[in-house]
Scaffold this active site. Structure first.
Site, PDB file in Angstrom:
ATOM      1  N   THR A   1       0.838  -1.190   0.000  1.00 11.45           N
ATOM      2  CA  THR A   1       0.000   0.000   0.000  1.00 11.45           C
ATOM      3  C   THR A   1       0.877   1.246   0.000  1.00 11.45           C
ATOM      4  OG1 THR A   1      -1.863   1.084   1.068  1.00 11.45           O
ATOM      5  CG2 THR A   1      -0.392  -0.092   2.530  1.00 11.45           C
TER       6      THR A   1
ATOM      7  N   GLY B   1      -2.768   7.624  -7.358  1.00  8.23           N
ATOM      8  CA  GLY B   1      -2.397   6.227  -7.598  1.00  8.23           C
ATOM      9  C   GLY B   1      -3.601   5.330  -7.841  1.00  8.23           C
TER      10      GLY B   1
ATOM     11  N   LEU C   1      -4.595  20.143 -12.559  1.00 10.83           N
ATOM     12  CA  LEU C   1      -4.961  19.790 -13.934  1.00 10.83           C
ATOM     13  C   LEU C   1      -3.873  18.974 -14.630  1.00 10.83           C
ATOM     14  CD1 LEU C   1      -7.257  20.188 -15.967  1.00 10.83           C
ATOM     15  CD2 LEU C   1      -6.009  22.165 -16.860  1.00 10.83           C
TER      16      LEU C   1
ATOM     17  N   ASN D   1      -9.533  16.581 -11.909  1.00  8.05           N
ATOM     18  CA  ASN D   1      -8.589  16.627 -10.783  1.00  8.05           C
ATOM     19  C   ASN D   1      -8.305  18.062 -10.390  1.00  8.05           C
ATOM     20  OD1 ASN D   1      -7.008  15.056  -8.963  1.00  8.05           O
ATOM     21  ND2 ASN D   1      -5.155  15.825  -9.975  1.00  8.05           N
TER      22      ASN D   1
ATOM     23  N   ASN E   1       0.100  -3.900  -6.236  1.00  5.45           N
ATOM     24  CA  ASN E   1      -0.375  -3.962  -4.841  1.00  5.45           C
ATOM     25  C   ASN E   1      -0.301  -5.370  -4.266  1.00  5.45           C
ATOM     26  OD1 ASN E   1      -2.587  -5.240  -6.026  1.00  5.45           O
ATOM     27  ND2 ASN E   1      -4.012  -4.378  -4.552  1.00  5.45           N
TER      28      ASN E   1
ATOM     29  N   LYS F   1       3.715   1.313  -3.863  1.00  4.72           N
ATOM     30  CA  LYS F   1       3.166   0.574  -5.000  1.00  4.72           C
ATOM     31  C   LYS F   1       4.040   0.665  -6.262  1.00  4.72           C
ATOM     32  CE  LYS F   1      -1.655   0.461  -3.565  1.00  4.72           C
ATOM     33  NZ  LYS F   1      -3.045   0.754  -3.845  1.00  4.72           N
TER      34      LYS F   1
ATOM     35  N   ALA G   1      -6.748  11.965  -9.710  1.00  4.60           N
ATOM     36  CA  ALA G   1      -5.780  11.429 -10.673  1.00  4.60           C
ATOM     37  C   ALA G   1      -4.559  10.881  -9.943  1.00  4.60           C
ATOM     38  CB  ALA G   1      -5.367  12.523 -11.656  1.00  4.60           C
TER      39      ALA G   1
HETATM   40  P1  NAP Z   1      -2.953   9.691  -3.927  1.00  5.26           P
HETATM   41  O1  NAP Z   1      -2.137   9.004  -4.972  1.00  5.26           O
HETATM   42  O2  NAP Z   1      -2.262  10.471  -2.901  1.00  5.26           O
HETATM   43  O3  NAP Z   1      -3.991  10.670  -4.709  1.00  5.26           O
HETATM   44  C1  NAP Z   1      -4.796  11.559  -4.015  1.00  5.26           C
HETATM   45  C2  NAP Z   1      -5.820  12.213  -4.935  1.00  5.26           C
HETATM   46  O4  NAP Z   1      -6.681  13.025  -4.117  1.00  5.26           O
HETATM   47  C3  NAP Z   1      -5.214  13.161  -5.979  1.00  5.26           C
HETATM   48  O5  NAP Z   1      -6.002  13.147  -7.127  1.00  5.26           O
HETATM   49  C4  NAP Z   1      -5.300  14.524  -5.267  1.00  5.26           C
HETATM   50  O6  NAP Z   1      -5.378  15.610  -6.154  1.00  5.26           O
HETATM   51  C5  NAP Z   1      -6.643  14.378  -4.590  1.00  5.26           C
HETATM   52  N1  NAP Z   1      -6.788  15.290  -3.464  1.00  5.26           N
HETATM   53  C6  NAP Z   1      -6.159  15.207  -2.267  1.00  5.26           C
HETATM   54  N2  NAP Z   1      -6.560  16.231  -1.468  1.00  5.26           N
HETATM   55  C7  NAP Z   1      -7.460  16.963  -2.191  1.00  5.26           C
HETATM   56  C8  NAP Z   1      -8.231  18.109  -1.920  1.00  5.26           C
HETATM   57  N3  NAP Z   1      -8.156  18.717  -0.739  1.00  5.26           N
HETATM   58  N4  NAP Z   1      -9.070  18.565  -2.873  1.00  5.26           N
HETATM   59  C9  NAP Z   1      -9.152  17.952  -4.051  1.00  5.26           C
HETATM   60  N5  NAP Z   1      -8.445  16.840  -4.382  1.00  5.26           N
HETATM   61  C10 NAP Z   1      -7.603  16.359  -3.460  1.00  5.26           C
HETATM   62  O7  NAP Z   1      -3.875   8.654  -3.155  1.00  5.26           O
HETATM   63  P2  NAP Z   1      -4.506   7.275  -3.697  1.00  5.26           P
HETATM   64  O8  NAP Z   1      -3.576   6.146  -3.466  1.00  5.26           O
HETATM   65  O9  NAP Z   1      -4.991   7.467  -5.103  1.00  5.26           O
HETATM   66  O10 NAP Z   1      -5.732   7.069  -2.684  1.00  5.26           O
HETATM   67  C11 NAP Z   1      -6.838   7.964  -2.705  1.00  5.26           C
HETATM   68  C12 NAP Z   1      -7.963   7.429  -1.837  1.00  5.26           C
HETATM   69  O11 NAP Z   1      -8.410   6.173  -2.308  1.00  5.26           O
HETATM   70  C13 NAP Z   1      -7.582   7.215  -0.375  1.00  5.26           C
HETATM   71  O12 NAP Z   1      -8.622   7.688   0.410  1.00  5.26           O
HETATM   72  C14 NAP Z   1      -7.478   5.708  -0.235  1.00  5.26           C
HETATM   73  O13 NAP Z   1      -7.825   5.275   1.075  1.00  5.26           O
HETATM   74  C15 NAP Z   1      -8.522   5.241  -1.232  1.00  5.26           C
HETATM   75  N6  NAP Z   1      -8.241   3.881  -1.735  1.00  5.26           N
HETATM   76  C16 NAP Z   1      -9.199   2.929  -1.563  1.00  5.26           C
HETATM   77  C17 NAP Z   1      -8.976   1.637  -2.034  1.00  5.26           C
HETATM   78  C18 NAP Z   1     -10.027   0.578  -1.821  1.00  5.26           C
HETATM   79  O14 NAP Z   1      -9.713  -0.621  -1.961  1.00  5.26           O
HETATM   80  N7  NAP Z   1     -11.240   0.942  -1.526  1.00  5.26           N
HETATM   81  C19 NAP Z   1      -7.780   1.321  -2.712  1.00  5.26           C
HETATM   82  C20 NAP Z   1      -6.826   2.330  -2.906  1.00  5.26           C
HETATM   83  C21 NAP Z   1      -7.080   3.623  -2.417  1.00  5.26           C
HETATM   84  P3  NAP Z   1      -4.033  16.404  -6.615  1.00  5.26           P
HETATM   85  O15 NAP Z   1      -3.454  15.630  -7.748  1.00  5.26           O
HETATM   86  O16 NAP Z   1      -4.542  17.749  -6.987  1.00  5.26           O
HETATM   87  O17 NAP Z   1      -3.137  16.449  -5.403  1.00  5.26           O
END
Ligand code: NAP
Length: 481
Positions: free
Chosen positions: A279, A346, A369, A366, A304, A283, A344
């Site tokens: 995680t 991970g 942008l 996103n 993962n 990754k 946008a």
């Molecule tokens: P990540 O790579 O850090 O990406 C975070 C995303 O959230 C980016 O698009 C970021 O936008 C956006 N973001 C963060 N703060 C923001 C804000 N205040 N306003 C608008 N956009 C914001 O994280 P990730 O790995 O993709 O994970 C994201 C979420 O998915 C987490 O909550 C995680 O727990 C969940 N998840 C769930 C599963 C499941 O099995 N259900 C699996 C994986 C992840 P910017 O590019 O502008 O920073």
């Protein structure tokens, strides 16, 4: 043995803790320093009240306890308590020949000789443990690893001292694998708490017994885990361990906090791990250690799930299929053709690939942008900023929320605040804590079909289970995610 550290301030309260945890523990530790003064004076009656073997401990402030008595008064209190039938007494390494030790030996009470290091792992840990056992006592080393390398070193030390009677405690978050795999380290027992930890990094007796089945670990137990930073909040052990139990597989799955991926791979080899989940933030970092990857990992650029195959580690991505499974029928039946993916990061990468590979049109929105643009470029999608979300009202069949906005404890946040649903959309928020995010509540009020992050988490976990074991995930298990 699983040992419950009693934390109540009264002897009756301690008995209550034993009763609550009776099915999970073999022994309890009475901490006189956590009792009220008058209760501590009556401690000799406790073994008869407890109904299980009890360790007697009076921990000094300098060793992380609360006893601020003079050394003389402290020993008097211990001496008086030893009138009761305690099974063990804890005497610190630096306490040289004392009346407490003499009385314990005379009564046949076994002695645990302990030392604590709250700063780190002492370089001379090996010789100190060895030295403490010279008189037939049990050595207890409670030390504080600060990295996965320290954890690896402690497993080495434990193996070197395999036949020595000892307890190696890894304090703090880094030490959790040592606490759970205590049987693998040859530790005589592991300390557990009744709910809230008494010492940093303690695991509850219930989790040790029921979730990890830590007392059943032996040399043949296959070890699996999840690596991340942070990682201790993970729900994955609640998916895999009950599954192993149902298929009668001698295996355990536990969290590993990791700071250096190369050192973790060394530990994984050392423990002969069979596989692990990956995680945030590893990754992508794991990729260079894998001898083989699947098509999805190659496309998405993140992995993962890692499993051991002959001669190498193989990487897979179950987020991809885990996400798709709950909505696959809707896609196959043509009910989902057009989608909006919010975020946008991970997780979004795997989701966008999955949707595009199924022929679903995707628009990525996103906050930043440029990230949306680069993800859209490799997946042939449209993209836009989050601020323009309302331009897509009524135009899509599926909305997938992949940002961390709305994640615990930020319950009131919604990345597309003000967005109006028609009620015909399928709305899928991949956040799983909380289950019902603000976005999903708004979508539910509009009559949309909802999908939850815990569905994705469970589905990807079930697929991992198949990759780990070769068995389908058993029916009827409903892990508390
Ligand atoms: P990540 O790579 O850090 O990406 C975070 C995303 O959230 C980016 O698009 C970021 O936008 C956006 N973001 C963060 N703060 C923001 C804000 N205040 N306003 C608008 N956009 C914001 O994280 P990730 O790995 O993709 O994970 C994201 C979420 O998915 C987490 O909550 C995680 O727990 C969940 N998840 C769930 C599963 C499941 O099995 N259900 C699996 C994986 C992840 P910017 O590019 O502008 O920073």
């Amino acid at each position: 043995m699983i040992c419950l550290t009693l934390s109540s301030s009264t002897l009756d309260g301690c008995c209550g803790q034993i009763r609550r945890n009776r099915d999970y523990i073999d022994i309890a530790e009475l901490r006189l320093d956590l009792l009220d003064g008058s209760e501590a004076e009556k401690a000799s009656v406790f073994p008869a009240m407890a109904g299980i073997p009890v360790i007697l401990t009076l921990r000094r402030v300098s060793d992380g306890g609360r006893c601020a008595l003079s050394e003389r008064a402290r020993r008097q209190l211990l001496l008086a308590a030893l009138d009761g039938d305690f099974a063990y007494v804890d005497i610190e390494e630096d306490v040289k020949k004392s009346e407490v030790e003499a009385k314990a030996r005379e009564k046949g009470v076994k002695i645990i000789r302990s030392f604590h290091d709250f700063e780190g792992v002492p370089e001379d840990i090996y010789s100190r443990i060895h030295h403490l056992t010279e008189r037939g006592d049990i050595a207890k080393a409670a030390v504080t690893p600060h990295s996965i390398h320290d954890v690896l070193m402690l497993f080495h030390v434990a193996d070197e001292l395999k036949d020595v009677p000892k307890i190696i405690v890894g304090m703090g978050e880094w030490g959790i694998p040592l606490r759970i795999l205590y049987a693998r380290t040859g530790s005589f027992l592991t300390f557990a708490c009744d709910g809230e930890p008494v010492a940093p990094g303690q695991v509850s007796a219930r989790d040790l017994k029921l979730l990890y089945r830590a007392d059943r670990v032996d040399d043949r137990t296959a070890i699996y885990g999840v690596i991340g930073n942070p990682v201790l909040h993970t729900s994955s052990p609640a998916i895999h361990n009950p599954g192993f139990d149902v298929i009668n597989y001698n295996a355990i799955y536990l969290p590993f906090l990791v700071d250096n991926i190369r050192h973790f791979f060394t530990l994984a080899e050392y423990l002969r791990m069979r596989g692990f989940s990956v995680t945030i933030p590893f990754k992508k970092d794991v990729l260079m250690y894998l001898g083989n990857i699947t098509r999805e990992v190659k496309q998405i650029g993140s992995c993962n799930t890692v499993v051991r195959v002959p001669g190498m580690w193989k990487g897979m991505n179950t987020d991809y299929y885990g996400f798709l499974r709950p909505i696959l029928k809707d896609i196959e039946k043509g009910r989902i053709r057009n989608s909006l993916v919010i975020g946008a990061g991970g997780a979004s990468q795997a989701i966008v690939w999955a949707l595009r590979n199924m022929g679903v049109k995707v628009t990525i929105l996103n906050r930043t942008l440029s990230r949306a643009e680069s993800l859209a470029a490799v997946n042939l999608c449209e993209y836009d900023t989050l601020d323009n979300a309302r331009n897509y009202e009524g135009q899509v069949d599926l909305i997938v929320q992949t940002t961390s906005v709305g994640l615990y404890p930020d319950f009131d946040a919604n990345p597309i605040e003000g967005f109006r649903f028609t009620g015909r959309e399928v709305v899928y928020d991949i956040i799983y804590k909380p289950k019902m995010t603000k976005l999903l509540k708004v979508a539910e009020e509009a009559g949309c079909t909802l999908h939850f992050g815990e569905e994705m988490l469970f589905e990807q976990g079930k697929l991992q289970f198949e990759l780990f074991t070769g068995y389908h995930y058993p029916n009827g298990i409903h892990p508390l995610i």
